[in-house]
Design an enzyme around this catalytic site. Structure first.
Site, mmCIF file in Angstrom:
data_model
loop_
_atom_site.group_PDB
_atom_site.id
_atom_site.type_symbol
_atom_site.label_atom_id
_atom_site.label_comp_id
_atom_site.label_asym_id
_atom_site.label_seq_id
_atom_site.Cartn_x
_atom_site.Cartn_y
_atom_site.Cartn_z
ATOM 1 N N SER A 118 27.710 29.240 -1.018
ATOM 2 C CA SER A 118 28.349 28.571 0.116
ATOM 3 C C SER A 118 29.688 29.232 0.429
ATOM 4 C CB SER A 118 28.565 27.111 -0.284
ATOM 5 O OG SER A 118 29.607 26.546 0.434
ATOM 6 N N TYR A 142 32.602 21.100 -5.985
ATOM 7 C CA TYR A 142 31.341 21.645 -5.468
ATOM 8 C C TYR A 142 31.432 23.168 -5.332
ATOM 9 C CZ TYR A 142 27.935 23.067 -1.901
ATOM 10 O OH TYR A 142 26.962 23.732 -1.203
ATOM 11 N N LYS A 146 29.439 26.437 -7.321
ATOM 12 C CA LYS A 146 28.724 27.552 -6.677
ATOM 13 C C LYS A 146 29.252 28.886 -7.211
ATOM 14 C CE LYS A 146 25.778 25.385 -4.252
ATOM 15 N NZ LYS A 146 24.341 25.585 -4.406
ATOM 16 N N PHE A 170 27.304 29.758 5.697
ATOM 17 C CA PHE A 170 28.369 29.049 6.390
ATOM 18 C C PHE A 170 27.775 27.693 6.805
ATOM 19 C CE2 PHE A 170 32.202 31.662 6.375
ATOM 20 C CZ PHE A 170 31.731 32.596 5.467
ATOM 21 N N HIS A 188 27.564 16.132 7.496
ATOM 22 C CA HIS A 188 27.685 17.261 8.426
ATOM 23 C C HIS A 188 27.945 16.794 9.865
ATOM 24 C CE1 HIS A 188 25.281 19.335 5.121
ATOM 25 N NE2 HIS A 188 26.517 19.797 5.068
HETATM 26 N N1 LIG Z 1 23.649 22.438 4.292
HETATM 27 C C1 LIG Z 1 24.631 23.341 4.312
HETATM 28 O O1 LIG Z 1 25.370 23.492 5.302
HETATM 29 C C2 LIG Z 1 24.852 24.240 3.108
HETATM 30 C C3 LIG Z 1 25.898 25.176 3.167
HETATM 31 C C4 LIG Z 1 26.109 26.007 2.076
HETATM 32 C C5 LIG Z 1 25.263 25.943 0.979
HETATM 33 N N2 LIG Z 1 24.271 25.021 0.930
HETATM 34 C C6 LIG Z 1 23.407 24.985 -0.258
HETATM 35 O O2 LIG Z 1 22.060 25.090 0.147
HETATM 36 C C7 LIG Z 1 21.217 24.384 -0.733
HETATM 37 C C8 LIG Z 1 20.337 23.429 0.038
HETATM 38 O O3 LIG Z 1 21.158 22.560 0.807
HETATM 39 P P1 LIG Z 1 20.522 21.435 1.730
HETATM 40 O O4 LIG Z 1 21.521 21.138 2.799
HETATM 41 O O5 LIG Z 1 19.134 21.811 2.092
HETATM 42 O O6 LIG Z 1 20.538 20.200 0.709
HETATM 43 P P2 LIG Z 1 19.414 19.113 0.423
HETATM 44 O O7 LIG Z 1 20.089 18.026 -0.352
HETATM 45 O O8 LIG Z 1 18.711 18.738 1.667
HETATM 46 O O9 LIG Z 1 18.398 19.897 -0.511
HETATM 47 C C9 LIG Z 1 18.600 20.068 -1.897
HETATM 48 C C10 LIG Z 1 17.258 19.789 -2.572
HETATM 49 O O10 LIG Z 1 17.399 20.031 -3.968
HETATM 50 C C11 LIG Z 1 16.757 18.964 -4.679
HETATM 51 N N3 LIG Z 1 17.394 18.898 -5.999
HETATM 52 C C12 LIG Z 1 18.696 18.616 -6.296
HETATM 53 N N4 LIG Z 1 18.894 18.680 -7.621
HETATM 54 C C13 LIG Z 1 17.687 19.008 -8.185
HETATM 55 C C14 LIG Z 1 17.239 19.228 -9.516
HETATM 56 N N5 LIG Z 1 18.073 19.111 -10.558
HETATM 57 N N6 LIG Z 1 15.948 19.577 -9.712
HETATM 58 C C15 LIG Z 1 15.089 19.693 -8.674
HETATM 59 N N7 LIG Z 1 15.451 19.497 -7.406
HETATM 60 C C16 LIG Z 1 16.732 19.151 -7.159
HETATM 61 C C17 LIG Z 1 16.954 17.734 -3.810
HETATM 62 O O11 LIG Z 1 16.026 16.705 -4.051
HETATM 63 C C18 LIG Z 1 16.815 18.343 -2.399
HETATM 64 O O12 LIG Z 1 15.459 18.307 -1.976
HETATM 65 C C19 LIG Z 1 22.135 23.714 -1.753
HETATM 66 O O13 LIG Z 1 22.193 24.538 -2.896
HETATM 67 C C20 LIG Z 1 23.472 23.693 -1.042
HETATM 68 O O14 LIG Z 1 24.542 23.701 -1.968
HETATM 69 C C21 LIG Z 1 24.037 24.164 1.973
#
Ligand SMILES: NC(=O)c1ccc[n+]([C@@H]2O[C@H](COP(=O)([O-])OP(=O)(O)OC[C@H]3O[C@@H](n4cnc5c(N)ncnc54)[C@H](O)[C@@H]3O)[C@@H](O)[C@H]2O)c1
Length: 326
Positions: A118, A142, A146, A170, A188
């Site tokens: 991230s 958080y 990462k 981003f 968000h």
């Molecule tokens: N959404 C954003 O803008 C954004 C930005 C930067 C980074 N990220 C990263 O992208 C990734 C996905 O983000 P997202 O927005 O899709 O989040 P999300 O919460 O929709 O998806 C995360 C998924 O991981 C699963 N999960 C969490 N812990 C787990 C575990 N221990 N074992 C198995 N499954 C597990 C959850 O059930 C969920 O389905 C994350 O790593 C997040 O940190 C997201």
């Protein structure tokens, strides 16, 4: 043929990654504990395993049953505010459990790894647009988790020959025809703005109106979830033996007020706003220098104009006013 294991494939971004992998002919196994994801978001063509990334016995069984050639690791907790209140929860899942996954993968002979990081790893960046070699100084637990896992990947590259591509997203945004953003709580901006247009809330909170930006509100680089997913599929083919980090953004920023204005145009709704104080830990401007991803992946964002992001998200939220429960 070997399969690609997508952890977090029931989540917002992971479900779209799984869709695109299937569309490009990959066998896909999704591992997700459904802690924040939705069973209904998992594409029907994948093998779904409900379980945690920190469960070594379950992982060994999974790697025994499926010939996994690569892992796209998205599973994590991802709420900045929650991480401030409960940093241990974040360290346990995003670092300790992720390392269990990595160790099980190495034992099973998997040497290729794509990791969701991230832009929070940059904290308050001294230079914007932010290049990958900017100082890494996260300001939230958080972001620290990462960065900590990025460092684990660096160590595993030199000690175990693991090849990894870290993707520093981003602001993930937008929707595909099938999948959209359904988080509870939703932190968000875009789903919250559209939630007002759908009548779920009366106004959008604008946190910080006195930033040193053109209209005083925070500027972010919004990237369409379809473009993000495309980068993951490409990252699987990077001929790398070490650990590399790539920004995934457009290089262009939009302020909170610009997002709200565009949403008003697209939804035809007035979308009232309530101006609030800045939130601690929110930098004024986070915009990617996206050139390294363009060079390494041959990747360019195609759906990441604000109009396309908001238009696609609006279509999804109107069709799914209660998210995946609809
Ligand atoms: N959404 C954003 O803008 C954004 C930005 C930067 C980074 N990220 C990263 O992208 C990734 C996905 O983000 P997202 O927005 O899709 O989040 P999300 O919460 O929709 O998806 C995360 C998924 O991981 C699963 N999960 C969490 N812990 C787990 C575990 N221990 N074992 C198995 N499954 C597990 C959850 O059930 C969920 O389905 C994350 O790593 C997040 O940190 C997201």
């Amino acid at each position: 043929m070997t399969a690609v294991l997508v952890t977090g494939g029931a989540g917002y971004i992971g479900s779209v990654v799984a869709d695109q992998l299937l569309a490009r002919g990959h066998d896909v196994v999704v591992l997700d504990d459904l802690s924040t994801g939705h069973r209904a978001a998992v594409p029907s063509g994948v093998t779904f395993v409900q379980g945690g990334i920190g469960d070594r016995a379950a992982l060994d069984a999974l790697f025994d049953q499926h010939r996994v050639g690569a892992i796209v690791h998205l599973a994590a907790y991802a709420l900045v505010e929650e991480s401030v209140k409960n940093p241990e929860k974040y360290r346990r899942n995003n670092v300790a459990a992720a390392q269990v996954l990595l160790d099980a993968a190495l034992t099973a002979g998997v040497r290729r790894f794509v990791f969701s990081s991230s832009c929070t790893v940059y904290g308050y960046p001294p230079v914007v647009p932010i290049p990958e070699d900017a100082p890494l100084a996260p300001v939230s637990p958080y972001g620290e988790t990462k960065l900590a896992f990025e460092r684990v990947l660096g160590t595993y590259a030199s000690q175990h020959g693991l090849s990894s591509v870290t993707l520093r997203y981003f602001n993930a945004s937008g929707a595909t025809e099938l999948r959209g953003e359904d988080h509870d709580p939703e932190s968000h901006l875009i789903p919250n703005v559209l939630g007002v247009a759908l009548g779920k809330k009366s106004a959008v909170d604008v946190f910080g109106t006195d930033y040193p930006t053109p209209d005083g509100t925070a500027v972010r680089d919004y990237i369409h979830v379809d473009d993000l997913a495309d980068a993951h599929v490409r990252a699987l083919d990077v001929p790398s033996n070490g650990a590399i980090a790539l920004n995934l953004g457009t290089g262009l920023g939009s302020s909170v007020r610009q997002v709200v204005e565009a949403a008003r145009r697209i939804t035809g709704h007035a979308i009232p706003v309530t101006d609030r104080a800045r939130r601690p830990g929110d930098p004024p401007e986070l915009v990617a220098a996206p050139h390294r991803a363009a060079t390494v992946l041959g990747w360019r964002p195609r759906r990441s104009s604000l109009e396309e992001i908001l238009g696609s998200a609006w279509r999804w939220h109107r069709a799914h006013p209660r998210g995946y429960r609809t």
